[in-house]
Every structure is written in structure tokens, then in C-alpha cells.
Design a protein around this motif. Sequence first.
Motif, PDB file in Angstrom:
ATOM      1  N   ILE A 173      97.069 -27.525  41.735  1.00 26.83           N
ATOM      2  CA  ILE A 173      97.902 -27.678  40.529  1.00 26.83           C
ATOM      3  C   ILE A 173      99.056 -28.632  40.810  1.00 26.83           C
ATOM      4  O   ILE A 173      99.377 -29.509  39.999  1.00 26.83           O
ATOM      5  CB  ILE A 173      98.437 -26.297  40.072  1.00 26.83           C
ATOM      6  CG1 ILE A 173      97.293 -25.455  39.540  1.00 26.83           C
ATOM      7  CG2 ILE A 173      99.510 -26.452  39.017  1.00 26.83           C
ATOM      8  CD1 ILE A 173      97.711 -24.115  38.991  1.00 26.83           C
ATOM      9  N   PHE A 174      99.662 -28.467  42.002  1.00 34.04           N
ATOM     10  CA  PHE A 174     100.795 -29.318  42.355  1.00 34.04           C
ATOM     11  C   PHE A 174     100.369 -30.796  42.430  1.00 34.04           C
ATOM     12  O   PHE A 174     100.984 -31.663  41.818  1.00 34.04           O
ATOM     13  CB  PHE A 174     101.372 -28.867  43.701  1.00 34.04           C
ATOM     14  CG  PHE A 174     102.512 -29.714  44.183  1.00 34.04           C
ATOM     15  CD1 PHE A 174     103.787 -29.540  43.667  1.00 34.04           C
ATOM     16  CD2 PHE A 174     102.319 -30.695  45.138  1.00 34.04           C
ATOM     17  CE1 PHE A 174     104.841 -30.324  44.097  1.00 34.04           C
ATOM     18  CE2 PHE A 174     103.367 -31.491  45.577  1.00 34.04           C
ATOM     19  CZ  PHE A 174     104.635 -31.302  45.058  1.00 34.04           C
ATOM     20  N   MET A 218      95.733 -24.561  30.320  1.00 36.90           N
ATOM     21  CA  MET A 218      95.871 -23.217  30.863  1.00 36.90           C
ATOM     22  C   MET A 218      96.219 -22.232  29.756  1.00 36.90           C
ATOM     23  O   MET A 218      96.752 -22.613  28.732  1.00 36.90           O
ATOM     24  CB  MET A 218      96.942 -23.226  31.940  1.00 36.90           C
ATOM     25  CG  MET A 218      96.531 -24.080  33.136  1.00 36.90           C
ATOM     26  SD  MET A 218      97.561 -23.825  34.586  1.00 36.90           S
ATOM     27  CE  MET A 218      98.956 -24.826  34.173  1.00 36.90           C
ATOM     28  N   GLY A 219      95.912 -20.986  29.995  1.00 36.75           N
ATOM     29  CA  GLY A 219      96.279 -19.944  29.043  1.00 36.75           C
ATOM     30  C   GLY A 219      95.194 -19.639  28.034  1.00 36.75           C
ATOM     31  O   GLY A 219      95.218 -18.613  27.381  1.00 36.75           O
ATOM     32  N   PHE A 279      88.599 -26.928  38.356  1.00 36.60           N
ATOM     33  CA  PHE A 279      89.554 -26.785  39.460  1.00 36.60           C
ATOM     34  C   PHE A 279      89.675 -25.341  39.946  1.00 36.60           C
ATOM     35  O   PHE A 279      89.677 -25.109  41.158  1.00 36.60           O
ATOM     36  CB  PHE A 279      90.902 -27.407  39.090  1.00 36.60           C
ATOM     37  CG  PHE A 279      90.795 -28.899  38.937  1.00 36.60           C
ATOM     38  CD1 PHE A 279      90.640 -29.700  40.060  1.00 36.60           C
ATOM     39  CD2 PHE A 279      90.761 -29.487  37.687  1.00 36.60           C
ATOM     40  CE1 PHE A 279      90.484 -31.071  39.930  1.00 36.60           C
ATOM     41  CE2 PHE A 279      90.616 -30.860  37.554  1.00 36.60           C
ATOM     42  CZ  PHE A 279      90.470 -31.656  38.671  1.00 36.60           C
ATOM     43  N   GLN A 338      95.010 -15.647  37.732  1.00 36.21           N
ATOM     44  CA  GLN A 338      96.452 -15.526  37.526  1.00 36.21           C
ATOM     45  C   GLN A 338      97.119 -16.907  37.654  1.00 36.21           C
ATOM     46  O   GLN A 338      97.896 -17.303  36.793  1.00 36.21           O
ATOM     47  CB  GLN A 338      97.002 -14.549  38.577  1.00 36.21           C
ATOM     48  CG  GLN A 338      98.440 -14.140  38.377  1.00 36.21           C
ATOM     49  CD  GLN A 338      98.569 -13.010  37.362  1.00 36.21           C
ATOM     50  OE1 GLN A 338      97.610 -12.630  36.697  1.00 36.21           O
ATOM     51  NE2 GLN A 338      99.771 -12.500  37.207  1.00 36.21           N
ATOM     52  N   ILE A 339      96.795 -17.635  38.728  1.00 35.37           N
ATOM     53  CA  ILE A 339      97.448 -18.929  38.975  1.00 35.37           C
ATOM     54  C   ILE A 339      97.094 -19.938  37.878  1.00 35.37           C
ATOM     55  O   ILE A 339      97.953 -20.655  37.375  1.00 35.37           O
ATOM     56  CB  ILE A 339      97.039 -19.497  40.349  1.00 35.37           C
ATOM     57  CG1 ILE A 339      97.640 -18.635  41.453  1.00 35.37           C
ATOM     58  CG2 ILE A 339      97.495 -20.937  40.517  1.00 35.37           C
ATOM     59  CD1 ILE A 339      97.139 -18.970  42.828  1.00 35.37           C
ATOM     60  N   ALA A 382      96.116 -19.190  34.960  1.00 39.40           N
ATOM     61  CA  ALA A 382      96.340 -18.547  33.661  1.00 39.40           C
ATOM     62  C   ALA A 382      95.067 -18.476  32.833  1.00 39.40           C
ATOM     63  O   ALA A 382      95.045 -18.851  31.665  1.00 39.40           O
ATOM     64  CB  ALA A 382      97.434 -19.273  32.893  1.00 39.40           C
ATOM     65  N   PRO A 399      92.234 -16.372  30.946  1.00 38.18           N
ATOM     66  CA  PRO A 399      92.057 -15.027  30.408  1.00 38.18           C
ATOM     67  C   PRO A 399      90.685 -14.450  30.765  1.00 38.18           C
ATOM     68  O   PRO A 399      89.801 -14.369  29.916  1.00 38.18           O
ATOM     69  CB  PRO A 399      92.234 -15.214  28.904  1.00 38.18           C
ATOM     70  CG  PRO A 399      91.930 -16.652  28.650  1.00 38.18           C
ATOM     71  CD  PRO A 399      92.158 -17.417  29.919  1.00 38.18           C
ATOM     72  N   ARG A 439      92.256 -10.830  35.372  1.00 43.07           N
ATOM     73  CA  ARG A 439      93.608 -10.710  34.824  1.00 43.07           C
ATOM     74  C   ARG A 439      93.693  -9.565  33.834  1.00 43.07           C
ATOM     75  O   ARG A 439      94.700  -8.882  33.745  1.00 43.07           O
ATOM     76  CB  ARG A 439      93.993 -12.015  34.120  1.00 43.07           C
ATOM     77  CG  ARG A 439      95.148 -12.721  34.783  1.00 43.07           C
ATOM     78  CD  ARG A 439      95.496 -13.959  34.009  1.00 43.07           C
ATOM     79  NE  ARG A 439      96.498 -13.703  32.994  1.00 43.07           N
ATOM     80  CZ  ARG A 439      96.699 -14.494  31.954  1.00 43.07           C
ATOM     81  NH1 ARG A 439      95.956 -15.569  31.791  1.00 43.07           N
ATOM     82  NH2 ARG A 439      97.616 -14.217  31.078  1.00 43.07           N
TER      83      ARG A 439
END
Lengths: 319, 505
Positions: free
Chosen positions: A154-155, A167-168, A186, A262-263, A265, A267, A271
Motif C-alpha cells: 500500500i505504501f 478500498m472499503g 494486491f 483489515q489492512i 479494508a 468487506p 473482517r
Amino acid sequence: MNYVVQRLITFPLILLGVSILVFVAIRMVPGDAITAMLGTEAGLLTPDQRAALANYFGIDQPVWSQYLRWIGGVFQGDLGISTIYGKPVMTVILERFPLTLQLALMSMVIAMSIGIPLGVLAATRNERPSDLGIRMLAMLGQSTPSFVVGVLIIFVLSVFFGFVPAMGTFTPLLQDPLASIGQLIFPAITLGFAFAASVTRIARSSMLDVLSDDYIRTARSKGASPRSVVWRHALPNALIPVVTLAGVEFGYLLGGAVIVEQIFALPGVGRLTLDAITQRDYALVQGSVLFIAFNFLVVNLLVDLAYVALDPRIRIGNR
Amino acid sequence: MNWMTSRKLIAGLAVATALSTAAFALPAQAATLNMAWSQDATGLDPHKQTAFSSLRLLELIYEPLVRLDADLNVVPAIAASWEFAPDAKTLTFKLDPKAKFTNGAAVTPADVKASFDRLMDEATGAAARANFLTIASIDTPDAETVVFNLSTPDVPLLVAMATVNAAIVPASEIEAGNVGNTAVGSGPFILESWEPNSKEVLKTNTEWAGGAIAIEGINISVLPDETAILASLRAGQTDFALLNDPLVATLVPNEQNLTLNRVTGLAYNVLQLNPSRAPMDNLLVRQAMSCAINRQEIVDAALAGEGAVTGPLTMPAFAQEPSTLLCYNQDIATAKSLMEQSGVEPFSVKVIAATGEPPTAASQAQVLQAQLAEIGVTLEIEMMELNVYVDTWLKGDFDMAVAQNGGRPDPYPMYNRYFTNEGNLQKVSNFLDEKSDTLLKQGQWETDPAARKEVFQEWERHMAEQAPWLWLSTGYSYTASQKNVVGFESSPTGTLFGLTTVSIQ
């Protein structure tokens, strides 16, 4: 076939055991849905207010009566209602499962397509520099926690390429295949990295074993080409431990790769279960754990069946 | 790996990257704000939800009678004006005639009465009920007026009403038993959809009595990992984000496209002692511990400098300089001498702290451990999952606790529950004290603002001397946004109501 039926008969018994374990375990954790919702403010409730909320969350009955009511529902296909979502637990799980299944499959494809060739390559070049290089890479992959790989990906993406996968949310594969794969590639690489490392190591050692077997020597002496010896004669037998490993790993992945979900995000089921535990959504915790256990049983059964396909000497039906 | 294989791998990755870029680099919709936060609301019932994360969402959907502005002044919301009777026993509101629920119905005094009746009903299980116990009856003399008759004078009641926990919901929804299942409010946004722990879609309420809003709506994503929130801000995927972790927040100013908004919060970090247990029942030991700690060092080391030393009062209108309070400047010599006078031998105690809540809890406990070791107090740190911690904390079953407690804009509702004799969290503070009780109650009745301030400041000095708790610091509430998102006003309460004035340039 007999064997499959026998295994299928044990499923409900195992699931019953799991149901009791999870039911007791989640209730042994201190804190309930009321403290989870109100936090420290729960201390402001009067006894009557607390009783009213306990009734609302269905935790006012004795534990055994809660269990009987719940398991009665389970036998009729009703896993209860999630207090977080206000929907039937089964509906919530089935909404989240496609993501987890796709993620697990993609990770497995990545792991297998990298791990098996690398393992075979290492085994055929035993103790040569390329073998050592692959072994070091595998060691690195196994010892790097997935959250480190995930955060690093991600970084790097966000800092150097100015982009991250959406994400999310989750786009189902059938709705928009490109977007769906793009979103999960990823996270799948993150999971596939460690998974591929394990596959490489197992494939290498099992290949080395098989390559020293008599029948391989026979094949070689009969003049079979080195390529055919490795890929046609040796590999199918060498794959049995790989299949076992892949089965167990796949079972875990279907339980939801909690940290990666979690990282990134996502669903997914992992999680979902984690949130359900932290928010003390008892019905959802019980339902998702049962669901995960069921997946494990199915995957294990499929692994056993795959043995037969790979090695005709194994006849599980006659046990 | 041979050269061909690695080239294929790199090519494969490049294709994957291109695929995802093509799929996700679409321009964001012009006037919809993409927002991210790490913790989602836990429910939609404004009277039942008290978690910080729930309040942030519900404040955008529901409205109370009054709200607080960025300087913590009470300003109109559903009520256009209000008046206390001179004896502070009657509080009269005039409603804004333009106020309307999103189902089209006007907000009437009957809705206000029904909402408070629901809130006060024990069967509702509303934690905020404790703040409204002085309400004896509610009259609705005409179509615009609501009169609250109080059993005792209660000046902080008005501030207590300025929270979404006292939101006005339609009487019809209460009757139908729909509150919490649907979200019918009169606030600036309408909840279109909610997938718990995943996303919310809010649409602007064009009929909102508070005026026009420059954005069309808000899409909220729940990204549980705050480094992922930062990444999505960097990538331009998120326009606006709520941050909790000071370490992540300090990275935001390094990004040229991002702005960090920082505001000192009302919540405070505190080391709660349990004065009902030996040797914390010894006043000199408590004072020694208060003298031994270096509060600024805790801020610097554990909070990465992101915070300010505080005494018990965190609201700017009442707070006094912490260095004027007893032992709020580190003084090891005095601390050692107090320990000697107390006659207590060096001792060891357990301190509980919640994992990740606040994110700095563990590091605060460690710095405290190092500082208190200097006067012979050995801390054994016990980290707990939040729910386990809350359970233990509510039972008062600890020697010491590293806590982050929420603040209020008024000292009375902030502390009456812990430090008055009838306070319903008295079990948590384990501290019965006549002077504290008297002063807090005096602050509840006193109507003159200057006199109130003096009362509470005296209470603050008294609490620093008695040291049942060692107040440490306040932190900041953070939001981060793209530079093209302008007009957000932060508030010490952490509310996101400032999104109503935001526009995307």
C-alpha cells in the motif's frame, strides 16, 4: 463413494461440537453487546435500563436456554439475526463470502503458479546457486508477516504510483471482472506471497524425495527425456504433500484472511467475524464460525478425494 | 528464477497494475465528498448510541434542539431561541418554523415531547437519560413552544441537550417503533444506505432548515487501518478523513496535496488511581505519585508531542493553567519526601490499559511506569481488549487504570457522575468526598457565569490536591483533507457537523 458418505455423516456431529465450543467461548469473554455498544457510558444505565437492553439483545435468558433456542433455529436453517446488521446471519455471511472466496482462489492461483515451478526448479538444481537463491526467497516469504507485506504494498503504491486499489467496498466478479480482479490483486499477492513460499518449500522437498525413487531411475534408464521425467513421472506424486498443504491453507483463507482484509479494508468474512466479536454480535459470531468450520470440512474432503486422483495407489473407499 | 520467468512476472505485475489503474483512476464525482474513517457507527438509534464513532454519523442525520459551535457556545438547531426562568427551574424553547423531518413533516412541539419521553423511558436504555433527570414535565402550549419544567435548578441542562443523544425524532416513527431501523431526522444529510463496517452513502438534505450545502452528498468508507486511510488520501481516492492515531496524523503535513486540521479535544488522558485500595487510600501516596510524574514528558514521548498537559477541566472557558495546580509540575524531591511521610514502603501495583484505545494507551503506561519507578512505585501493565477493559473499568476492579475519558463542554455533566455522592460512576472513581460533592452541586445551580467559573476552578484545585486521579493531557482531534476541500470547521467535540460548510473547489 462409501467413504464420502461416511465423511458426510460426521459433518453434523463435528459442527454440533463447534457450535457448543463457539457458543460457550464467546460468552466467556467479558463484556456483552451492551458494553460493546455503549462503552464506558454503559455505567450510566439504571438496572431497569440494562434489563430492557438485555431483553432487546436476547441475552436476558440463561445461557443453556439461549443455546437451545439458537441451535433449534440452526436445524431449521435459521442462524439467527445479526444485531449489527439487523438482517439474518446467513444473508450477511453470503453477502460477504464471494469476496473471501475470490480472494482465496486468487491467492491460491498465485501461490501455485509461483510455488510449484520454483519448487521443482530448486529440486532439479539441488544445492546449486539457483536452488539456494530460491530457498532464501522462500524463507523470506515465510518469515515476513502478511501485514508487513500488505502495508509495504500500500505504501509503495500510494507514494510512488499515487494510486491504491479501491478500498472499503467490493465489486463482484460477475458485475465487472476487471475492476473486481484489480481490486483484489494486491491483497491476493500479499496473501499469495507467504503461501507461495510454503508451496515452494514443500514442492522442493517432496520433489527431491520422488526424484530419488526407483521408478524415476527406471524411467531415466529407459531413455525418457529429463523434462518428461520431472513433469510427467515425478511431479504428480510429488504434488500430494502440496495438495495437503494447499487444502489446509485454502481452508484458512476461506475463514477470511483477517489481517489482509483489515489492512485493505475488504468487506470479507474475516473482517465480518472480527467485527462481530468486538461488537459482541453473538449470533453473527456463532454463525460465521460455523460457516467457516463447514468450509474447512468440505475442503478437507476435497483434498482427500484429490489424493485418489493424483495417486491411484490410494484407495480411500476401501478403508 | 531464470531471466524469462522474472520478465514474465514483472510484465504480469505491470498488467495487473494497469488493470487496476484503469479501473480505479476515474475522476471523483464533482460534488460528492469521499470520506474515510476507521471506526464505523454501531447503530442508528440516536438515543441509544454513545460511541464516538456512532455520534459522528448520527450528528449529520439528526438534530437536537440546540447545538454547540466551534467555540462551544450553545447555538440554535431545531430551536430558534430559548430562555431560562430567573430561578433556572423552567426552560422554554421556541422552535424554528422551517425545521422539517426528511419524511416531509414539520418538527412540532409534540415531536420534542415524544422524543424526550422516549429518552426518559427506562425501557429505551438511553445512557444520556442520566443527564436529564431534573426534567419533571414538558408542556407544549402552542405550535412553536416547548416548556421544560425542572424539579431543581439545572443550568448545565441546556448544554446537555446540545448532543445528538437528545435528538428530536418524529413522534410517528417512535410510535411505529422504527427509530433505529430507519433514520428519519431533520439534519443536513439523509442516510441513503448503510452497510455496517463497510460504507455509508449520505445525500444532502436540500430542505434542511440550516441552509444550503455546497456538496451533493458524502460517501463514507470504513478503512479500519489508518495507514490505509493515509494511502487513500495520498492517492486522491479519499477527499476527507477522520484520523485517531497521532502518529498517522503527523505524517499528513508531509504531503503537499493534503491539509491536516487539528483541534484540542475535550477528552482527557488520565491515570485513574483506586483510592479505595491500599496504598492509594493514602493521600500522601497519591500526592507523591502526582508530583513524581512529568506530564509534558508523557506528551512528548507517548503522544509524539501531539497533545497538551491538562488538569481536570479541559474546556477553554473553565480551564486554568495546569502548572498552578498542586504537583502538576514534576518535583521528584517533594515526591520522595511525601512518600517518606506517608510511611508506605515501595510497592507494586497493576495498571490496566485498553489495547489501541486510545492508540497511545500502551506507550503512556510505559512512560508512567518509568517515571513512577523513581519513587519506588512499580507498575505492572496489563493490556486488555477494549470490551474486557470497559467491563473491568465499570466494576471499578483495578488498582490503577490508564484511561481516556470523554469530555463535556460543561464541568458538571462531565464530572458529576464520578465525583458527586450519587454519581452513577462513583463505583469507578471509588472516591467519596464532601467538598467535591458540594462544589459540583453548587455549579449545577449557580446561574451567574463568573461565579460558576470560580466554583468549578475551586473544585479543580481541590481535585488536584486530593489526587484521586492524575490528569495527564488532552489530545487533538484530527481530520485530513485534500487541499481542494475547503471550509471545514473543526470543533473540540470532534463533531463533523463542519462538513455542512465544506465545498470542493
